[in-house]
Each structure stands twice: as structure tokens, then as C-alpha cells.
Design an enzyme around this catalytic site. Sequence first.
Site, short mmCIF file in Angstrom:
data_model
loop_
_atom_site.label_atom_id
_atom_site.label_comp_id
_atom_site.label_asym_id
_atom_site.label_seq_id
_atom_site.Cartn_x
_atom_site.Cartn_y
_atom_site.Cartn_z
N PHE A 9 -31.74 44.85 27.34
CA PHE A 9 -31.57 44.69 28.79
C PHE A 9 -32.67 43.83 29.40
O PHE A 9 -32.45 43.13 30.40
CB PHE A 9 -31.57 46.09 29.43
CG PHE A 9 -31.06 46.13 30.83
CD1 PHE A 9 -29.70 46.08 31.10
CD2 PHE A 9 -31.93 46.24 31.91
CE1 PHE A 9 -29.22 46.12 32.40
CE2 PHE A 9 -31.47 46.28 33.21
CZ PHE A 9 -30.10 46.22 33.46
N HIS A 67 -24.39 54.02 27.27
CA HIS A 67 -24.31 52.87 28.19
C HIS A 67 -24.29 51.53 27.43
O HIS A 67 -24.77 50.52 27.90
CB HIS A 67 -25.37 52.94 29.29
CG HIS A 67 -26.79 52.97 28.84
ND1 HIS A 67 -27.33 53.94 28.06
CD2 HIS A 67 -27.81 52.11 29.10
CE1 HIS A 67 -28.61 53.70 27.85
NE2 HIS A 67 -28.92 52.58 28.46
N1 INI Z 1 -31.47 48.55 23.97
C1 INI Z 1 -31.14 47.83 22.89
O1 INI Z 1 -31.69 46.74 22.67
N2 INI Z 1 -30.20 48.31 22.02
C2 INI Z 1 -29.58 49.50 22.23
O2 INI Z 1 -28.71 49.89 21.38
C3 INI Z 1 -29.94 50.28 23.35
N3 INI Z 1 -29.35 51.58 23.56
O3 INI Z 1 -28.77 52.15 22.62
O4 INI Z 1 -29.44 52.15 24.65
C4 INI Z 1 -30.91 49.76 24.24
N4 INI Z 1 -31.27 50.46 25.34
C5 INI Z 1 -32.47 50.16 26.07
C6 INI Z 1 -32.27 49.09 27.12
O5 INI Z 1 -32.13 47.81 26.53
C7 INI Z 1 -33.46 49.02 28.08
O6 INI Z 1 -34.63 48.71 27.36
C8 INI Z 1 -33.68 50.33 28.84
O7 INI Z 1 -32.49 50.77 29.48
C9 INI Z 1 -34.78 50.15 29.94
O8 INI Z 1 -34.39 49.17 30.89
#
Ligand code: INI
Length: 160
Positions: free
Chosen positions: A62, A93
Site C-alpha cells: 500500500f 483487505h
Molecule cells: N501488504 C502487502 O504488501 N502484502 C499483503 O499481503 C498485505 N496484507 O496481507 O495485508 C499487506 N498489508 C499491509 C499494507 O500494505 C500496508 O502496509 C498497511 O495496511 C499499512 O498501511
Amino acid sequence: MTRTGASASPPDVNGAGIRVGIIAARFNDHIVVALRDGALRALARVGVADSDIIEIWVPGAFEVPLAALTLAESAKVDAVICLGAVIRGDTAHFDFVAGQAARGIQDAQLTTGIPIMFGVLTVENEQQAIDRSGPGLDNKGDEAALGAIEMVHILRRLLD
Ligand code: INI
């Protein structure tokens, strides 16, 4: 002249003198390290100098677009390779994280005019991630790296 049946023109992937940024997501880092290694192998193969590579790690997929946009705007690199692994089984999510990473990366490259490659795996399960991050040429980090170099040459030709 008809081009029907002609083969596609081969990509120019000469990496000499090209500066590349890698933005890698730490979430699922056992997979993303393997994608990063694939990207570095490809960049070395096509002649990108180690000293022309900047590698930055962010918390998760993200966060990749903001770091990619900022690096692309800095004029320190000619292309950015985004790497991450979003695995559906790991998160409720998935669609938000995967979708926003993809949208943000595309927005960043269209905003900056710098090639920003989507080397973020969006897969159903861990095995699919492992299958796409192995030591061979089908490693998606390797693929994204070659695409980055090819896009730099394409944009230079278009802007010539
Ligand atoms: N981020 C990832 O890169 N891969 C994932 O599979 C994942 N899952 O499973 O939730 C994930 N979540 C974290 C997200 O990218 C953010 O770092 C977090 O929501 C804070 O903003």
C-alpha cells in the site's frame, strides 16, 4: 507494406548508464527479497551498474506508490521497479491493498512520465507467490527489471 505475420521487434534492454530505483514492500519479505534478487540479477545481466541502483524498502504494498512517486519526481532515477507480494489468503483487505497498489503505481508513472514497473505479485496463495519469485528468468522481479530498461529506451525514442 503489410506487417501481417511479422514478428514483434526485439526489446532494447541495454542498461548501460541507466539509473534505476527499486521500491520493495517488506510485507511478505521472504517473497519480496526473492523478487528483489531477480530484479538485481536482470539489471546486472543487461549492464546496469550497481552504483546506478537505489533500493528502498517500505512497510507494505500500500505504501509503494508514494515512495515510487517521490523517487520518480526526484530525478535521481530513469525508471522505478516496484516490488511486493499481496497474497489473498493472508488478508481480508486483499482487494484494497492490491487494487490501490496497482492504481497508485499507474498514477505515479502517468504523472511523472517515468517508467514505474508493477512487480507486485497479487496472488491467491503462498505457492503462487513462490512460483513467481524463483531463481529463473520467469521471476517477476527479473521481468519487471527488463521492462523498466525497455521502457526507458522507448520513451527516449518517443521524445527524440
Ligand atoms: N501488504 C502487502 O504488501 N502484502 C499483503 O499481503 C498485505 N496484507 O496481507 O495485508 C499487506 N498489508 C499491509 C499494507 O500494505 C500496508 O502496509 C498497511 O495496511 C499499512 O498501511
